[in-house]
Design a protein around this motif. Sequence first.
Motif, short mmCIF file in Angstrom:
data_model
loop_
_atom_site.label_atom_id
_atom_site.label_comp_id
_atom_site.label_asym_id
_atom_site.label_seq_id
_atom_site.Cartn_x
_atom_site.Cartn_y
_atom_site.Cartn_z
N VAL A 13 20.99 -21.75 -34.57
CA VAL A 13 22.19 -21.48 -35.38
C VAL A 13 21.33 -21.44 -36.78
O VAL A 13 21.75 -21.15 -37.50
N SER A 14 20.40 -22.29 -36.53
CA SER A 14 19.40 -23.11 -37.75
C SER A 14 18.52 -21.85 -38.08
O SER A 14 17.11 -21.76 -39.48
N THR A 15 18.26 -20.82 -37.35
CA THR A 15 17.10 -19.67 -37.76
C THR A 15 17.69 -18.33 -38.06
O THR A 15 19.27 -17.76 -37.86
N ASP A 16 16.66 -17.54 -38.27
CA ASP A 16 17.27 -16.35 -38.79
C ASP A 16 16.68 -14.61 -37.62
O ASP A 16 17.11 -13.60 -38.50
N HIS A 17 16.17 -15.07 -36.74
CA HIS A 17 15.92 -13.86 -36.61
C HIS A 17 16.62 -14.05 -35.04
O HIS A 17 16.43 -13.95 -33.70
N TRP A 18 18.34 -13.62 -34.68
CA TRP A 18 19.23 -13.46 -34.48
C TRP A 18 18.47 -11.68 -33.90
O TRP A 18 18.96 -11.21 -32.89
N ALA A 19 18.86 -10.37 -34.63
CA ALA A 19 18.80 -9.34 -34.63
C ALA A 19 17.56 -8.74 -35.21
O ALA A 19 18.15 -9.61 -36.74
N VAL A 20 17.14 -7.59 -35.48
CA VAL A 20 16.01 -6.97 -36.19
C VAL A 20 16.21 -5.27 -36.34
O VAL A 20 16.81 -5.27 -34.80
N LEU A 21 16.58 -5.11 -37.49
CA LEU A 21 17.28 -3.45 -37.97
C LEU A 21 15.81 -3.00 -38.13
O LEU A 21 15.77 -3.26 -39.32
N SER A 22 15.75 -1.71 -37.78
CA SER A 22 14.43 -0.85 -38.60
C SER A 22 15.39 0.56 -38.26
O SER A 22 15.77 0.93 -37.93
N PRO A 23 14.82 1.57 -39.79
CA PRO A 23 15.40 2.92 -40.28
C PRO A 23 13.92 3.43 -39.18
O PRO A 23 13.11 3.15 -38.25
N ARG A 24 14.15 4.62 -39.85
CA ARG A 24 13.87 5.68 -38.50
C ARG A 24 11.98 5.88 -39.40
O ARG A 24 12.57 6.07 -40.97
N TYR A 81 16.80 -4.47 -31.55
CA TYR A 81 16.55 -5.29 -30.92
C TYR A 81 16.62 -6.74 -31.16
O TYR A 81 16.87 -7.15 -32.17
N TYR A 82 17.28 -7.92 -30.11
CA TYR A 82 17.28 -9.21 -30.17
C TYR A 82 16.28 -9.87 -30.32
O TYR A 82 15.51 -9.62 -29.40
N SER A 83 16.48 -10.80 -31.08
CA SER A 83 15.23 -11.75 -31.01
C SER A 83 15.47 -12.73 -30.39
O SER A 83 16.24 -13.96 -29.89
N TRP A 84 14.57 -13.66 -31.05
CA TRP A 84 14.35 -15.61 -29.89
C TRP A 84 15.60 -15.94 -30.61
O TRP A 84 16.02 -16.80 -29.45
#
Length: 228
Positions: free
Chosen positions: A27-38, A181-184
């Motif tokens: 809940v307190s961190t920001d690494h739920w999902a990582v998004l990237s352009p091509r 991708y989904y992160s830690w």
Amino acid sequence: MFEEQVTKVKITSLVILVGMGAMLAAVSTDHWAVLSPRVEKLNITCQVAYFGLWRLCKKTIFMVEDDPEWKGCGPISSAGEKNCSYFKHFTSGEEAELFEVKTQKEYNISAAAIAIFSLVFMTLGTLCVIFSFGKGRDYLLRPAGMFFAFAGLCIIISVEVMRQSVKRMIDSDETIWFEYYYSWSFACACASFTLLILSGAALLLISMPHMPRNPWETCMDAEPDTLD
């Protein structure tokens, strides 16, 4: 409570503490999902975005190595300049406005609100477990188990809402995001769901009345009838 029951509660409490730690980390961190352009060529600067329930962070990375299995910007562990801002439904800002255009605001508000309910249930369950160690208070284990089970259900609903939000961003033609991708933090939320659900079920089982091992135990323990 019997000593055996107290031991079971203590072991279950350790599992609950691990689940609570995983939930607080998620809940307190920001690494739920990582998004990237091509990214199709090297020696260029690109931006990767990652976010949690409350903030969006963007990291500028200079691409110098090619990864045949990853066509996006990154990896996120690469050195680069990072900039984070809270979502617009908490504070205003350019980054927040940009994020609101590229995702469904209702999805993120829902995920954050459900996570808050999960924290409330977890707190109530913790209080019930603490007070249950008093003499004659083992009945509090039953609501404690229900509260932890509700907390687990809420956090997994929040996970699913976040997953749907990411999916819609990737599928939308209005976004630049191509890979994700989904992160830690996401993994911590899933782990907390598993641990809290199992712990809640364990507390409910522990709090159930003792069942006789043999059918004749009940008859032997019963008081004999007396004739008037």
